[in-house]
Design an enzyme around this catalytic site. Structure first.
Site, mmCIF file in Angstrom:
data_model
loop_
_atom_site.group_PDB
_atom_site.id
_atom_site.type_symbol
_atom_site.label_atom_id
_atom_site.label_comp_id
_atom_site.label_asym_id
_atom_site.label_seq_id
_atom_site.Cartn_x
_atom_site.Cartn_y
_atom_site.Cartn_z
ATOM 1 N N ASN A 128 50.481 59.914 57.933
ATOM 2 C CA ASN A 128 50.392 59.516 59.328
ATOM 3 C C ASN A 128 48.974 59.858 59.770
ATOM 4 O OD1 ASN A 128 50.921 59.090 62.198
ATOM 5 N ND2 ASN A 128 53.092 59.230 61.637
ATOM 6 N N THR A 129 48.671 59.711 61.034
ATOM 7 C CA THR A 129 47.282 59.885 61.494
ATOM 8 C C THR A 129 46.883 61.354 61.607
ATOM 9 O OG1 THR A 129 48.040 59.754 63.747
ATOM 10 C CG2 THR A 129 47.235 57.714 62.747
ATOM 11 N N CYS B 92 15.728 57.975 46.948
ATOM 12 C CA CYS B 92 16.202 58.860 45.882
ATOM 13 C C CYS B 92 15.324 60.109 45.826
ATOM 14 C CB CYS B 92 16.226 58.141 44.536
ATOM 15 S SG CYS B 92 14.623 57.492 44.007
ATOM 16 N N CYS C 263 16.961 67.348 35.938
ATOM 17 C CA CYS C 263 18.109 66.559 36.405
ATOM 18 C C CYS C 263 19.406 67.200 35.935
ATOM 19 C CB CYS C 263 18.013 65.121 35.888
ATOM 20 S SG CYS C 263 19.400 64.083 36.394
ATOM 21 N N CYS D 101 53.431 61.544 64.094
ATOM 22 C CA CYS D 101 52.612 61.224 65.264
ATOM 23 C C CYS D 101 52.018 62.496 65.878
ATOM 24 C CB CYS D 101 53.476 60.482 66.270
ATOM 25 S SG CYS D 101 52.537 59.850 67.648
ATOM 26 N N PHE E 146 57.737 61.662 61.337
ATOM 27 C CA PHE E 146 57.460 63.083 61.571
ATOM 28 C C PHE E 146 55.943 63.318 61.573
ATOM 29 C CE2 PHE E 146 61.688 63.896 59.238
ATOM 30 C CZ PHE E 146 62.401 63.756 60.419
ATOM 31 N N CYS F 161 20.712 55.096 46.462
ATOM 32 C CA CYS F 161 19.901 53.920 46.105
ATOM 33 C C CYS F 161 20.498 52.651 46.732
ATOM 34 C CB CYS F 161 19.838 53.755 44.590
ATOM 35 S SG CYS F 161 18.863 52.323 44.089
ATOM 36 N N ASN G 158 44.113 56.435 68.087
ATOM 37 C CA ASN G 158 44.914 55.876 69.178
ATOM 38 C C ASN G 158 45.685 56.980 69.870
ATOM 39 O OD1 ASN G 158 48.116 55.698 68.727
ATOM 40 N ND2 ASN G 158 47.082 55.801 66.751
ATOM 41 N N CYS H 175 21.062 60.543 43.636
ATOM 42 C CA CYS H 175 20.083 59.447 43.713
ATOM 43 C C CYS H 175 20.755 58.102 43.552
ATOM 44 C CB CYS H 175 18.990 59.645 42.661
ATOM 45 S SG CYS H 175 19.606 59.818 40.980
#
Lengths: 442, 448
Positions: free
Chosen positions: B199-200, B348, B378, B134, B132, B388, B73, B384
């Protein structure tokens, strides 16, 4: 019993033949395309006779690249839009969708395909152009799925292409022989116009090729010939009464419906003979045309029918009734058909046997024979050195579609004996590549 | 009997589900509706000198068919006169005396801070939150994240506030900083009662490919916005953990913010030490009604685990969040494919083959699409099982017996770690790698 009233107008006809796969709107396509898993070596692609890169075109829809999506489809299949509608997707791509293994609804691949192709067709967005003229001329006999596909592909390679078509419209059975609830004539022909507009092949309509002289002329004038002639009219049953009025072949019946719509008169009681997909279509169509009693009569058991299960369901839902293990003996009637005399059958050790003394008669006002089409054997006999198999199908190399007469290539129903639009589309495209290889000694 | 009520740094609330300072808390009307729906507290849309906003204010990131996975925003603080907001705070407290109403504040001068604190206290606010954070618009004017990014300035302003305030003060931090502990410690040094975060995040959510302007577009242009929503939760959780484990900030109550949409998110924030949580994007997406799901889920979790209060499980995950060097190198898991569930999508295979360790094999038969694990290759990376699409189809199975433990720290102490480039102690020594011929099979004729 009948759910459908007799259509009195084109509008009512189209209402009775409501499209089974309606066009998706933007929102539905957005959500449906997002479900695709983008499988590795995707089984839907393997299941498609033309091998369309389905996960890619769906991803392109999802990311807002609709033109790219249509290009992906047409790169593999010149009947991209028609196939989205008329393909038996339940047994091809959608039947192979991995979601089926967890009882999740498979991706609606056919409808997504239409969503992409209809945009480029309606906006006439050009995706292809003819290749530089290479001076070679190819004749194509038959403007069906195989012939048109072969023509499109050859044009991109720079060949001049002339198509000789017996009827007055392109696309063959797509426009003449598909059940009307699968696709409209307008939609089929719009795609044909779209392709011809971009690639510029010539079609000579109302120009059947049927005699030796025509063939010799064509052989002289063209560097190669592609036979996409399909099958002939419905074969005779060889029963007494076969020639009575209102005894009609299924292919002829569908063609009449598609061309004349509500003007076709379907009487109250109809018997459809056969157990294949065409029989199912004919039964369903009779119901939709307002017939009161429609019987699907098949000489073997229900499980032995050649038709897809969902096609039988569709016919049943439209109001048709199945009658199994009955073999027609005679078509009755005084001038016009009034009934069919059957005898009951049973399967003994895999052999079909009639049950002596089980004859019975069923009344009807119309008989539709969905018992197979004749082959174009007479035409093929005029071509020197072209081998046919025992079913009078043209023998071709399975990769190049070249016949045993090297100048002739062939594909579609004339080779496979009667399959789907998508098979013809594949054969025609592959044959074009075969022709190109042969001419250039590649 | 599970009890959701909390006492967060002296602010009491019937539950820990608070609305963050944002558009859903713009008016007393909205906040009363929210309390009526079940929210336990609300941080009022930031008060200060009223602003003027632009039209076209929000942008979002969709992931396939999921809308607003991320949200940004460019709206500023409250554009309504302070007097209107103060009157509505009074009204809300009259109808909902037991719910938490917290005034978010952002002003410039010390005098303004002192004045607005008095005004809010007189209106009946239960606490204050200092904005503090924005990262758009207000920071260009020396407020918001401009303060949050300067620990010294932040400490000074918190100090002014603490001198003037008689109600609990929460300092809200900006995540647009390298080390969240820097402003966190500054807030504590300034005397704050509590911290809220995040905050953002400064963000551009996308570019219009026709106009070449960023979203949200304002007359052919755009500016960076503040990013939030489910996409930011993992980053926010880590910042919460940093403060909850830091020796200076760990005893200061934390109100967790960032991508909270369901009960699991709430429990995760609490397990990392939060005493309350704040929600914005989920309400902007689904409305106040989603609190029903939060409440039901947290209560069921508490019943299932036998907890009576939020405090009973607050911070319970913190001892398990360690440094990498303290993880057990003897732990060994490998992937296991449930062939009954596998649908043969082979995602996978593609992921492991191209994106990880070439530890999954295909059958070689087109008709048999179920892949198999090459156990010796592995490494137990989980990839995987993450790609899946089928529930519980690929699971990671423990292969060690749990009796041994050895960490990197311990190995370092013993001198048992690779130190040269071709050290025989390399973890990947002897790992299977397919041949170059396998990689270039479609270019068989390529000359080298």
């Amino acid at each position: 019993m009948a759910e459908y009233n007799r259509p009195q107008s084109s509008e009512e006809f189209h209402r009775n033949f409501e499209q089974k796969k309606p066009l998706m709107n933007d929102t539905e396509a957005y959500y449906e395309s997002s479900r695709c898993l983008f499988c590795y070596d995707a089984p839907c692609v393997t299941a498609c006779p033309t091998g369309i890169d389905i996960p890619l075109f769906i991803k392109q829809i999802q990311t807002g690249n609709l033109t790219g999506s249509a290009r992906t489809i047409y790169d593999s299949n010149w009947f991209g839009n028609a196939c989205g509608k008329v393909c038996p997707t339940k047994v091809l791509c959608e039947g192979a969708c991995v979601y089926n293994h967890q009882d999740i609804k498979p991706i609606e691949i056919g409808r997504l395909q239409n969503f992409a192709t209809i945009r480029v067709i309606e906006s006439n967005k050009s995706l292809y152009s003819p290749g530089p003229n290479n001076g070679m001329k190819i004749a194509i006999i038959g403007a069906g799925p195989a012939g048109i596909s072969c023509a499109c592909e050859l044009r991109t390679l720079g060949y001049q292409v002339d198509i000789f078509e017996a009827k007055d419209k392109p696309s063959g059975l797509t426009v003449h022989g598909t059940a009307p609830y699968k696709i409209t004539n307008k939609e089929v022909l719009a795609e044909m116009d779209y392709l011809q507009g971009q690639l510029g092949f010539q079609v000579y309509y109302n120009t059947p090729v049927s005699n030796a002289e025509q063939l010799r002329d064509i052989e002289k004038e063209y560097d190669a010939i592609f036979l996409g002639v399909g099958l002939g009219p419905t074969a005779d049953l060889g029963l007494p009464g076969d020639d009575k009025e209102n005894v009609i072949g299924a292919v002829e019946f569908v063609e009449a419906l598609r061309m004349k719509e509500h003007l076709v008169q379907v009487p109250d009681k109809v018997i459809v003979l056969g157990g294949g997909n065409t029989a199912m279509d004919a039964a369903s169509e009779s119901c939709r045309m307002g017939a009161q009693e429609v019987t699907l009569a098949y000489r073997r058991s229900k499980d032995e029918m050649g038709a897809y299960g969902f096609e039988y369901e569709l016919a049943k839902n439209a109001g048709a009734k199945g009658l199994f293990n009955v073999q027609p003996l005679e078509i009755l009637g005084n001038g016009s058909v009034s009934g069919v005399k059957f005898i009951k059958t049973q399967s003994v050790n895999g052999q079909l046997q009639v049950i002596e003394g089980s004859e019975f008669t069923m009344e009807c006002d119309m008989v539709i024979k969905a018992t197979g089409q004749a082959k174009m054997g007479n035409l093929f006999a005029l071509i020197e050195g072209m081998d046919l198999d025992r079913s009078k199908r043209i023998v071709v190399n399975p990769v190049t579609f070249q016949s045993t007469n090297p100048k002739y290539f062939a594909g579609g129903d004339a080779v496979n004996g009667g399959a789907e639009v998508v098979n013809g589309a594949h054969d025609g495209k592959a044959a074009a590549k075969g022709i190109h290889q042969w001419i250039n000694n590649l | 009997m599970a009890d959701l009520s909390i006492n967060f740094a002296g602010i009491k609330a019937p539950n820990p589900f608070w609305l963050a300072s944002a558009p859903p808390t713009n008016t007393g009307y909205q906040i009363m509706k929210a309390f009526d729906a079940g929210w336990g507290g609300a941080v009022w849309k930031t008060l200060g000198v009223p602003v003027v906003n632009v039209s076209s204010r929000y942008g979002s990131v969709n992931y396939r068919d999921s809308r607003m996975m991320g949200f940004n925003n460019i709206e500023l603080i409250s554009d309504r006169p302070l007097a209107d907001n103060l009157r509505e705070i009074e009204e809300v407290k009259k109808y909902f005396p037991d719910h938490a109403v917290i005034a978010s504040l952002m002003v410039e001068s010390r005098a303004e801070w002192i004045q607005i604190i008095k005004d809010c206290e007189n209106a009946g606010a239960d606490g204050l939150e200092l904005n503090f954070g924005c990262p758009h618009g207000m920071c260009e004017r020396g407020m918001g994240s401009a303060v949050g990014q300067e620990p010294e300035v932040l400490k000074t302003i918190v100090g002014w506030v603490m001198e003037a305030a008689n109600i609990p003060v929460i300092t809200k931090l900006s995540p647009n900083i390298s080390h969240i502990t820097d402003p966190g410690r500054a807030a504590v040094a300034g005397g704050t009662d509590a911290i809220s975060l995040v905050n953002t995040f400064k963000s551009i959510v996308g570019i219009n490919l026709d106009t070449y302007a960023p979203y949200p577009e304002v007359d052919g242009s755009g500016t960076n916005g503040g990013y939030c929503g489910p996409a930011v939760k993992p980053i926010a959780l880590n910042m919460v953990k940093e403060l909850a484990q830091d020796y200076i900030t760990k005893n200061t109550p934390i109100s967790g913010i960032g991508g909270i949409e369901n009960w699991r998110d709430v429990v995760e924030y609490i397990l990392l030490g939060c005493g309350s949580v704040q929600v914005c994007t989920a309400v902007m997406h689904y409305g106040f009604g989603i609190v029903r799901e939060l409440e039901s889920g947290v209560l069921q979790f508490m019943r299932d685990k036998g907890y009576n209060t939020i405090e009973d499980f607050r911070g319970k995950a913190l001892p398990n969040v360690k440094e990498w060097k303290d993880l057990n190198l003897k732990h060994k898991v490998v992937a296991d494919i449930n062939v009954e569930k596998c649908i043969g999508c082979q995602l996978c295979y593609a992921a492991c083959e191209d994106g990880a360790h070439q530890a999954i094999a295909l059958s070689g038969d087109l008709n048999i699409r179920i892949p198999s694990i090459i156990e010796e290759n592995c490494v137990g990376c989980n990839l995987c099982s993450l790609v899946c699409p089928v529930e519980e189809c690929i699971t990671m199975v423990k292969r060690d017996d749990g009796t041994e433990s050895l960490t990197w720290a311990e190995r370092t102490q013993r001198g048992d770690v690779p130190v040269t480039f071709n050290d025989p102690l390399a973890g990947g020594i002897g790992h299977h790698v397919p041949t170059p011929e396998d990689a270039i099979k479609t270019f068989k004729n390529r000359k080298i």
